[in-house]
Write an enzyme that holds these catalytic residues in place. Structure first.
Site, PDB file in Angstrom:
ATOM      1  N   GLY A 156       0.870  -1.163   0.197  1.00 37.28           N
ATOM      2  CA  GLY A 156      -0.118   0.022  -0.090  1.00 37.28           C
ATOM      3  C   GLY A 156       0.876   1.255  -0.083  1.00 37.28           C
ATOM      4  O   GLY A 156       0.251   2.562   0.048  1.00 37.28           O
ATOM      5  N   GLN A 157       2.185   1.202   0.078  1.00 34.25           N
ATOM      6  CA  GLN A 157       2.957   2.367   0.005  1.00 34.25           C
ATOM      7  C   GLN A 157       2.681   3.268  -1.223  1.00 34.25           C
ATOM      8  O   GLN A 157       2.925   2.545  -2.325  1.00 34.25           O
ATOM      9  CB  GLN A 157       4.363   2.082   0.163  1.00 34.25           C
ATOM     10  CG  GLN A 157       5.292   3.250   0.413  1.00 34.25           C
ATOM     11  CD  GLN A 157       6.952   2.761   0.784  1.00 34.25           C
ATOM     12  OE1 GLN A 157       7.148   1.660   0.694  1.00 34.25           O
ATOM     13  NE2 GLN A 157       7.719   3.872   1.101  1.00 34.25           N
ATOM     14  N   THR A 158       2.594   4.424  -0.896  1.00 34.00           N
ATOM     15  CA  THR A 158       2.310   5.471  -2.146  1.00 34.00           C
ATOM     16  C   THR A 158       3.501   6.373  -2.404  1.00 34.00           C
ATOM     17  O   THR A 158       3.803   6.738  -3.428  1.00 34.00           O
ATOM     18  CB  THR A 158       0.941   6.200  -2.244  1.00 34.00           C
ATOM     19  OG1 THR A 158       1.055   6.820  -0.924  1.00 34.00           O
ATOM     20  CG2 THR A 158      -0.064   5.233  -2.388  1.00 34.00           C
ATOM     21  N   VAL A 159       4.109   6.817  -1.231  1.00 36.10           N
ATOM     22  CA  VAL A 159       5.296   7.742  -1.536  1.00 36.10           C
ATOM     23  C   VAL A 159       6.548   6.865  -1.041  1.00 36.10           C
ATOM     24  O   VAL A 159       6.544   6.562   0.426  1.00 36.10           O
ATOM     25  CB  VAL A 159       5.043   8.772  -0.341  1.00 36.10           C
ATOM     26  CG1 VAL A 159       6.210   9.905  -0.370  1.00 36.10           C
ATOM     27  CG2 VAL A 159       3.637   9.538  -0.597  1.00 36.10           C
ATOM     28  N   HIS A 216       8.197   7.197   5.635  1.00 34.01           N
ATOM     29  CA  HIS A 216       7.337   7.404   6.781  1.00 34.01           C
ATOM     30  C   HIS A 216       6.653   6.600   7.595  1.00 34.01           C
ATOM     31  O   HIS A 216       6.354   5.364   7.056  1.00 34.01           O
ATOM     32  CB  HIS A 216       6.365   8.523   6.179  1.00 34.01           C
ATOM     33  CG  HIS A 216       5.493   7.810   5.031  1.00 34.01           C
ATOM     34  ND1 HIS A 216       6.075   7.344   3.545  1.00 34.01           N
ATOM     35  CD2 HIS A 216       4.426   7.270   4.942  1.00 34.01           C
ATOM     36  CE1 HIS A 216       5.003   6.779   3.076  1.00 34.01           C
ATOM     37  NE2 HIS A 216       4.186   6.577   3.751  1.00 34.01           N
ATOM     38  N   HIS A 256       3.379   6.271   9.781  1.00 36.25           N
ATOM     39  CA  HIS A 256       1.923   6.629  10.491  1.00 36.25           C
ATOM     40  C   HIS A 256       1.703   6.559  11.811  1.00 36.25           C
ATOM     41  O   HIS A 256       1.749   5.352  12.292  1.00 36.25           O
ATOM     42  CB  HIS A 256       0.812   5.944   9.429  1.00 36.25           C
ATOM     43  CG  HIS A 256       0.917   6.099   8.108  1.00 36.25           C
ATOM     44  ND1 HIS A 256      -0.114   6.798   7.358  1.00 36.25           N
ATOM     45  CD2 HIS A 256       1.518   5.283   7.085  1.00 36.25           C
ATOM     46  CE1 HIS A 256       0.319   6.728   6.206  1.00 36.25           C
ATOM     47  NE2 HIS A 256       1.128   5.859   5.906  1.00 36.25           N
TER      48      HIS A 256
HETATM   49  P1  5GP Z   1       1.701   5.746   2.146  1.00 36.88           P
HETATM   50  O1  5GP Z   1       0.520   5.309   1.325  1.00 36.88           O
HETATM   51  O2  5GP Z   1       2.905   6.130   1.079  1.00 36.88           O
HETATM   52  O3  5GP Z   1       1.906   5.079   3.388  1.00 36.88           O
HETATM   53  O4  5GP Z   1       1.224   7.024   2.911  1.00 36.88           O
HETATM   54  C1  5GP Z   1       1.356   8.424   2.074  1.00 36.88           C
HETATM   55  C2  5GP Z   1       0.795   9.249   2.937  1.00 36.88           C
HETATM   56  O5  5GP Z   1       1.310  10.458   2.726  1.00 36.88           O
HETATM   57  C3  5GP Z   1      -0.771   9.280   2.961  1.00 36.88           C
HETATM   58  O6  5GP Z   1      -1.313   9.026   4.285  1.00 36.88           O
HETATM   59  C4  5GP Z   1      -1.135  10.603   2.519  1.00 36.88           C
HETATM   60  O7  5GP Z   1      -2.377  11.159   2.801  1.00 36.88           O
HETATM   61  C5  5GP Z   1      -0.156  11.635   2.952  1.00 36.88           C
HETATM   62  N1  5GP Z   1       0.372  12.445   1.874  1.00 36.88           N
HETATM   63  C6  5GP Z   1       0.392  12.575   0.494  1.00 36.88           C
HETATM   64  N2  5GP Z   1       0.931  13.665   0.032  1.00 36.88           N
HETATM   65  C7  5GP Z   1       1.078  14.579   0.862  1.00 36.88           C
HETATM   66  C8  5GP Z   1       1.392  15.903   0.925  1.00 36.88           C
HETATM   67  O8  5GP Z   1       1.790  16.522   0.227  1.00 36.88           O
HETATM   68  N3  5GP Z   1       1.721  16.317   2.447  1.00 36.88           N
HETATM   69  C9  5GP Z   1       1.402  15.499   3.537  1.00 36.88           C
HETATM   70  N4  5GP Z   1       1.803  16.198   4.450  1.00 36.88           N
HETATM   71  N5  5GP Z   1       1.224  14.107   3.428  1.00 36.88           N
HETATM   72  C10 5GP Z   1       0.880  13.728   2.266  1.00 36.88           C
END
Ligand code: 5GP
Ligand code: ZN
Length: 124
Positions: free
Chosen positions: A89-92, A96, A98
């Site tokens: 589920g990682q998008t960035v 990081h 949560h």
């Molecule tokens: P992942 O899906 O990679 O675990 O989580 C990425 C998180 O980054 C998501 O919870 C999303 O809401 C958050 N996110 C995406 N774009 C931004 C941004 O520009 N700033 C911040 N603070 N959070 C972001």
């Protein structure tokens, strides 16, 4: 520092606090009131890339974030986690963690918590 990475290019005014290795900020699309992210200053992909020093520093940040959220939001519990890899589920693709405050009755039946990553297996 990657020029196309959103977490390498954070607007510094959004940082709530930080230490040598991490910053803490609110998630832009929070799943609960106070949802925060602990983000590495270094561009690394996930938790498995942390050095031992960073891992220790992360634990200290987590304690600070917990104090901050407790003081400002008074949650009843937390879900804490990292999505490692697209399949998880990682998008960035920049480390990081949560930190998701939880509140009594925020869902009908919270049993299983992070097991909910596979929704039909959450309750057992
Ligand atoms: P992942 O899906 O990679 O675990 O989580 C990425 C998180 O980054 C998501 O919870 C999303 O809401 C958050 N996110 C995406 N774009 C931004 C941004 O520009 N700033 C911040 N603070 N959070 C972001
Ligand atoms: Zn990055």
């Amino acid at each position: 520092m990657e020029k196309d990475c959103i977490f390498c290019n954070i607007d510094k005014s959004k940082i709530i606090f930080g230490n040598d290795s991490f910053i803490a900020m609110m998630d832009e699309f929070p799943v609960s009131k106070g949802h925060m992210l602990i983000i590495s200053r270094r561009h690394i992909e996930n938790i498995f890339d942390l050095t031992m020093n960073e891992a220790e520093s992360l634990q200290l940040m987590l304690i600070e974030v917990k104090k901050y959220l407790t003081m400002h939001y008074h949650p009843d519990g937390f879900n804490i986690g990292c999505n490692c890899g697209e399949s998880a589920g990682q998008t960035v693709m920049h480390f990081h963690m949560h930190v998701i405050p939880r509140y009594k009755c925020d869902v009908k039946n919270p049993r299983g918590g992070v097991r909910g990553v596979i929704p039909k297996k959450r309750n057992y």
